[in-house]
Design an enzyme around this catalytic site. Structure first.
Site, PDB file in Angstrom:
ATOM      1  N   PRO A  71       0.790  -1.327  -0.046  1.00 53.00           N
ATOM      2  CA  PRO A  71      -0.096  -0.158   0.158  1.00 53.00           C
ATOM      3  C   PRO A  71       0.982   1.158  -0.050  1.00 53.00           C
ATOM      4  O   PRO A  71       0.389   2.289  -0.177  1.00 53.00           O
ATOM      5  CB  PRO A  71      -0.917   0.021   1.268  1.00 53.00           C
ATOM      6  CG  PRO A  71      -0.738  -1.531   1.742  1.00 53.00           C
ATOM      7  CD  PRO A  71       0.471  -2.242   1.199  1.00 53.00           C
ATOM      8  N   GLU A  80       3.135  -9.838   8.116  1.00 48.24           N
ATOM      9  CA  GLU A  80       3.334  -8.396   8.108  1.00 48.24           C
ATOM     10  C   GLU A  80       4.289  -7.798   7.194  1.00 48.24           C
ATOM     11  O   GLU A  80       4.536  -6.694   7.579  1.00 48.24           O
ATOM     12  CB  GLU A  80       3.517  -8.159   9.897  1.00 48.24           C
ATOM     13  CG  GLU A  80       2.622  -8.561  10.957  1.00 48.24           C
ATOM     14  CD  GLU A  80       1.100  -8.018  10.209  1.00 48.24           C
ATOM     15  OE1 GLU A  80       0.135  -9.101  10.197  1.00 48.24           O
ATOM     16  OE2 GLU A  80       0.891  -6.910   9.963  1.00 48.24           O
ATOM     17  N   ARG A 122      -1.728  -7.512 -20.998  1.00 45.65           N
ATOM     18  CA  ARG A 122      -2.624  -7.417 -22.235  1.00 45.65           C
ATOM     19  C   ARG A 122      -2.304  -6.092 -23.031  1.00 45.65           C
ATOM     20  O   ARG A 122      -2.845  -6.202 -24.115  1.00 45.65           O
ATOM     21  CB  ARG A 122      -3.970  -7.039 -21.547  1.00 45.65           C
ATOM     22  CG  ARG A 122      -4.213  -5.792 -20.530  1.00 45.65           C
ATOM     23  CD  ARG A 122      -5.513  -5.584 -19.952  1.00 45.65           C
ATOM     24  NE  ARG A 122      -6.638  -5.532 -21.022  1.00 45.65           N
ATOM     25  CZ  ARG A 122      -6.807  -4.714 -21.582  1.00 45.65           C
ATOM     26  NH1 ARG A 122      -6.169  -3.131 -21.467  1.00 45.65           N
ATOM     27  NH2 ARG A 122      -7.830  -4.091 -22.542  1.00 45.65           N
TER      28      ARG A 122
HETATM   29  N1  LIG Z   1       1.162  -4.184   6.447  1.00 41.65           N
HETATM   30  C1  LIG Z   1       0.355  -4.768   5.452  1.00 41.65           C
HETATM   31  C2  LIG Z   1       1.135  -5.588   4.367  1.00 41.65           C
HETATM   32  C3  LIG Z   1       2.641  -6.209   4.865  1.00 41.65           C
HETATM   33  C4  LIG Z   1       3.424  -6.870   3.518  1.00 41.65           C
HETATM   34  C5  LIG Z   1       2.246  -7.778   2.895  1.00 41.65           C
HETATM   35  C6  LIG Z   1       1.101  -6.807   2.274  1.00 41.65           C
HETATM   36  C7  LIG Z   1       0.320  -7.819   1.367  1.00 41.65           C
HETATM   37  N2  LIG Z   1      -0.888  -7.175   1.120  1.00 41.65           N
HETATM   38  C8  LIG Z   1      -0.835  -6.128   0.068  1.00 41.65           C
HETATM   39  C9  LIG Z   1      -0.073  -5.827  -0.950  1.00 41.65           C
HETATM   40  C10 LIG Z   1      -0.247  -4.814  -1.612  1.00 41.65           C
HETATM   41  C11 LIG Z   1      -1.684  -3.840  -1.614  1.00 41.65           C
HETATM   42  C12 LIG Z   1      -1.767  -2.941  -2.343  1.00 41.65           C
HETATM   43  N3  LIG Z   1      -2.653  -2.048  -2.002  1.00 41.65           N
HETATM   44  O1  LIG Z   1      -1.170  -2.874  -3.603  1.00 41.65           O
HETATM   45  C13 LIG Z   1      -2.241  -4.466  -0.559  1.00 41.65           C
HETATM   46  N4  LIG Z   1      -2.017  -5.501   0.399  1.00 41.65           N
HETATM   47  C14 LIG Z   1       0.271  -6.252   3.551  1.00 41.65           C
END
Ligand SMILES: NC[C@H]1CCC[C@@H](CNc2ccc(C(N)=O)cn2)C1
Length: 250
Positions: free
Chosen positions: A93, A120, A158
């Site tokens: 994120p 995490e 794509r």
């Molecule tokens: N701290 C949470 C974080 C720890 C590391 C693993 C990720 C995997 N999850 C994800 C990965 C990317 C996205 C996105 N928005 O692209 C959302 N979620 C979650």
């Protein structure tokens, strides 16, 4: 396009390697997807792939040695397979927001190594030493990086020449470059009393092209005016949008 995927759950990627446009691209060799599982690099009896966080707190992190071994294996293979050093991407994120322009960049650039996080996350020193770019598919947290990785790979794959069957669908996309898509219709001509717009039945391809462009411009104006900010429309587009707005205001 060559993509190395670092993931603890490679079988999830069947969703894009065994179905549809991306599945065909893979089977035709236009897109190469190779998988590198950190668990394959575990040397202990329990094949450990996670580790405890310094400083305590809930949850685990991906174990550094098995993760780095998988990333390095993918990176070395990318060079072997393409002669180019890959861009190593981590989905999180905190990353650069993926959009259509970013997808074009990824599709036309060097090979990719895409790292899907679990638990995490990963040690910051691995981000600093082994990750080139962080990308995000949106402002929300998922249980793993695999689905974001598939979204990024699909969006780029794509766009690889020859992947989208008939060229016009790619032209269609480029035609709508940066605009929302127009409405689409297929049989039957009437559904619950709702008819297909006459212009689409007319066979006048010029009229049809203009109608579709007008609808794309109008929809973008209505639903995502931000996409029109700072964009100069050509005279035809300007006229069609004004027409749409006039009709809309009626
Ligand atoms: N701290 C949470 C974080 C720890 C590391 C693993 C990720 C995997 N999850 C994800 C990965 C990317 C996205 C996105 N928005 O692209 C959302 N979620 C979650």
């Amino acid at each position: 396009m060559w993509v190395g995927v670092v993931s603890l759950f490679p079988e999830m990627f069947d969703a894009i390697t065994r179905h549809g446009v991306t599945g065909r691209a893979v089977s035709q060799g236009r897109v190469a997807l190779e998988f590198y599982n950190p668990r394959d690099h575990a040397t202990d009896r329990h094949r450990t792939v996670d580790d405890r966080p310094y400083g305590g707190g809930p949850g685990m992190l991906m174990k550094v040695d098995t993760l780095r071994a998988a990333i390095h294996a993918a990176r070395d293979r990318a060079v072997e397979a393409t002669g180019q050093r890959p861009r190593v991407i981590y989905l999180s994120p905190q990353g650069r927001r993926l959009d259509q322009q970013g997808a074009h960049e990824l599709a036309s650039g060097p090979p990719l190594v895409v790292v899907a996080g679990r638990y995490e996350g990963i040690d910051e020193r691995v981000v600093e030493s082994d990750i080139d770019e962080e990308w995000s598919v949106g402002d929300y947290v998922l249980s793993g990086g695999e689905l974001p990785a598939m979204v990024l790979i699909d969006a780029a794959a794509r766009l690889v020449p020859g992947v989208l069957g008939h060229q016009d669908s790619a032209v269609e996309d480029s035609f709508n470059e940066g605009l929302l898509d127009c409405p689409h219709y297929t049989r039957p001509e009437v559904i619950d009393g709702r008819r297909v717009p006459d212009v689409l039945l007319s066979g006048h391809h010029g009229e049809i092209r203009r109608w579709r462009l007008k609808q794309s411009l109008g929809r973008t104006w209505l639903r995502r005016p931000d996409l029109l900010e700072g964009r100069t429309l050509n005279p035809e587009q300007q006229a069609l949008l004004e027409e749409f707005i006039e009709e809309y205001a009626l």
